[in-house]
Design a protein around this motif. Structure first.
Motif, PDB file in Angstrom:
ATOM      1  N   ASP A  19     -36.963  10.739  46.695  1.00 35.79           N
ATOM      2  CA  ASP A  19     -37.508   9.813  46.697  1.00 35.79           C
ATOM      3  C   ASP A  19     -38.749  10.644  45.734  1.00 35.79           C
ATOM      4  O   ASP A  19     -39.415  10.636  45.594  1.00 35.79           O
ATOM      5  N   THR A  20     -38.861  10.453  43.839  1.00 36.44           N
ATOM      6  CA  THR A  20     -38.836  10.976  43.507  1.00 36.44           C
ATOM      7  C   THR A  20     -40.090  10.170  42.883  1.00 36.44           C
ATOM      8  O   THR A  20     -41.848  11.348  43.041  1.00 36.44           O
ATOM      9  N   GLY A  21     -40.735   9.434  43.316  1.00 38.69           N
ATOM     10  CA  GLY A  21     -42.671   8.769  43.343  1.00 38.69           C
ATOM     11  C   GLY A  21     -42.610   9.430  44.084  1.00 38.69           C
ATOM     12  O   GLY A  21     -43.879   9.702  43.859  1.00 38.69           O
ATOM     13  N   ALA A  63     -39.388  16.746  39.798  1.00 36.18           N
ATOM     14  CA  ALA A  63     -40.812  15.598  39.454  1.00 36.18           C
ATOM     15  C   ALA A  63     -41.684  16.795  38.569  1.00 36.18           C
ATOM     16  O   ALA A  63     -42.954  15.890  38.837  1.00 36.18           O
ATOM     17  N   SER A  86     -31.971  10.241  40.727  1.00 38.22           N
ATOM     18  CA  SER A  86     -33.031   9.327  41.136  1.00 38.22           C
ATOM     19  C   SER A  86     -34.123  10.593  40.565  1.00 38.22           C
ATOM     20  O   SER A  86     -34.993   9.816  39.305  1.00 38.22           O
ATOM     21  N   ASN A  87     -34.211  11.973  40.578  1.00 40.64           N
ATOM     22  CA  ASN A  87     -35.270  12.956  39.682  1.00 40.64           C
ATOM     23  C   ASN A  87     -34.750  12.379  38.100  1.00 40.64           C
ATOM     24  O   ASN A  87     -35.429  12.910  37.273  1.00 40.64           O
ATOM     25  N   ASP A  89     -33.315   9.750  36.101  1.00 42.16           N
ATOM     26  CA  ASP A  89     -33.424   8.489  35.560  1.00 42.16           C
ATOM     27  C   ASP A  89     -34.850   8.410  35.736  1.00 42.16           C
ATOM     28  O   ASP A  89     -35.032   8.451  34.686  1.00 42.16           O
ATOM     29  N   TRP A  90     -35.410   8.792  36.369  1.00 44.78           N
ATOM     30  CA  TRP A  90     -37.238   9.176  36.168  1.00 44.78           C
ATOM     31  C   TRP A  90     -37.615  10.695  34.948  1.00 44.78           C
ATOM     32  O   TRP A  90     -38.255  10.200  33.749  1.00 44.78           O
ATOM     33  N   HIS A  93     -36.585   9.086  31.414  1.00 47.20           N
ATOM     34  CA  HIS A  93     -37.739   7.523  31.114  1.00 47.20           C
ATOM     35  C   HIS A  93     -39.017   8.879  30.762  1.00 47.20           C
ATOM     36  O   HIS A  93     -40.176   8.851  30.006  1.00 47.20           O
ATOM     37  N   GLU A  94     -39.407   9.772  31.250  1.00 41.90           N
ATOM     38  CA  GLU A  94     -40.614  10.808  31.638  1.00 41.90           C
ATOM     39  C   GLU A  94     -41.039  10.643  30.272  1.00 41.90           C
ATOM     40  O   GLU A  94     -41.820  12.093  29.429  1.00 41.90           O
ATOM     41  N   TYR A  98     -44.760  11.461  28.068  1.00 42.52           N
ATOM     42  CA  TYR A  98     -45.083  11.622  30.289  1.00 42.52           C
ATOM     43  C   TYR A  98     -46.689  11.452  30.543  1.00 42.52           C
ATOM     44  O   TYR A  98     -47.531  10.661  29.478  1.00 42.52           O
TER      45      TYR A  98
END
Ligand SMILES: C[S@@+](CC[C@H](N)C(=O)[O-])C[C@H]1O[C@@H](n2cnc3c(N)ncnc32)[C@H](O)[C@@H]1O
Length: 247
Positions: A19-21, A63, A86-87, A89-90, A93-94, A98
């Motif tokens: 869960d990256t977030g 993250a 998941s990481n 993908d994040w 985008h990041e 950033y």
């Protein structure tokens, strides 16, 4: 929370459900005093090596963008290598622009002479970063000129042999002489990310030193403690600064 997975091996963990977030929020929403010490020491370590290294890698980025930021003045390309979709993908985008939370991490570096010429770190990172979904155990050898690995080798498995192999793969992906920085949770009993529990190997500073003895040189090991731990079930952080290969 105990892990529902019968094996503590790396390949048995639910990395794609990382869960990256949640992890970002829990670990990096604020700048902690222990991260501040680590950033200061990496900045000085890389500055002391004096070169321009061209190809950098951060292994198991998750993250956390500050290891990549610490390599920014030195690199034309920085690979962010992580197994979890998941990481990845994040990260894809990041790195394109950033978020503001990383400004305070960059702020710790920005005053140092080697970092001052970087006028727009957000744009520079977007230009040099490539995110790769990959397994640390499948890293190519002698491919990168500078490297970082933060809270990965001891936090990817409960098996001590996998900690040692991960260390060898990280250092082995660097060309001989390449400077590196690696950080670890000391004596970690495992950790929770959102709804998932992940295993860890409860290492101490001597384990890091012993593992690096045959594969690195000019190694300095620092124990970093805080009065406000991130969570229960660990005993401070360990930072290893050194150069790849036997001298
Ligand atoms: C505790 S997190 C550390 C994340 C980040 N480096 C930090 O400083 O907070 C462990 C990271 O290792 C990654 N990881 C686990 N197994 C891996 C493997 N076999 N290859 C590459 N990355 C892996 C996970 O996806 C996760 O991002």
């Amino acid at each position: 929370m105990t892990s529902p997975y019968s094996s503590s091996a790396n390949s048995s963990q639910p990395w794609d459900a990382f869960d990256t977030g949640w992890y970002l929020d829990h670990n990096y929403r604020t700048l902690r005093d222990d991260d501040q010490v680590i950033i200061d020491r990496i900045g000085d370590h890389f500055a002391a090596t004096c070169g321009r290294f061209l190809r950098g890698i951060d292994v198991g980025t998750g993250a956390n963008l500050y290891p990549a930021l610490a390599m920014l003045p030195y690199c034309d390309e920085i690979t962010l290598w992580d197994r979890a979709s998941s990481n990845v993908d994040w990260l894809r985008h990041e790195v394109m622009g950033y978020s503001r939370l990383w400004d305070k991490f960059w702020g710790e570096l920005a005053g140092k002479a080697r970092y001052r010429p970087v006028r727009d770190p957000r744009l520079e990172l977007a230009l040099v970063a490539t995110v790769r979904q990959g397994d640390i155990f499948r890293l190519p050898t002698a491919r990168w000129d500078i490297g970082t690995m933060f809270f990965v080798a001891e936090s990817l498995s409960g098996e001590r042999a996998e900690f040692e192999l991960a260390m060898a793969k990280f250092v082995g992906c660097l060309v001989p002489g390449a400077p590196f920085a690696a950080a670890f949770m000391a004596h970690s009993q495992g950790y929770v990310v959102g709804e998932r529990a992940f295993p860890a190997v409860p290492i101490v500073a001597d384990d890091v030193a012993r593992t690096l003895e045959a594969i690195a040189h000019n190694v300095d090991i620092h124990k970093i403690d805080t009065e406000t731990p991130l969570r229960q079930g660990y005993d401070g952080m360990i930072l290893a600064l050194g150069h790849a290969g036997r001298r």
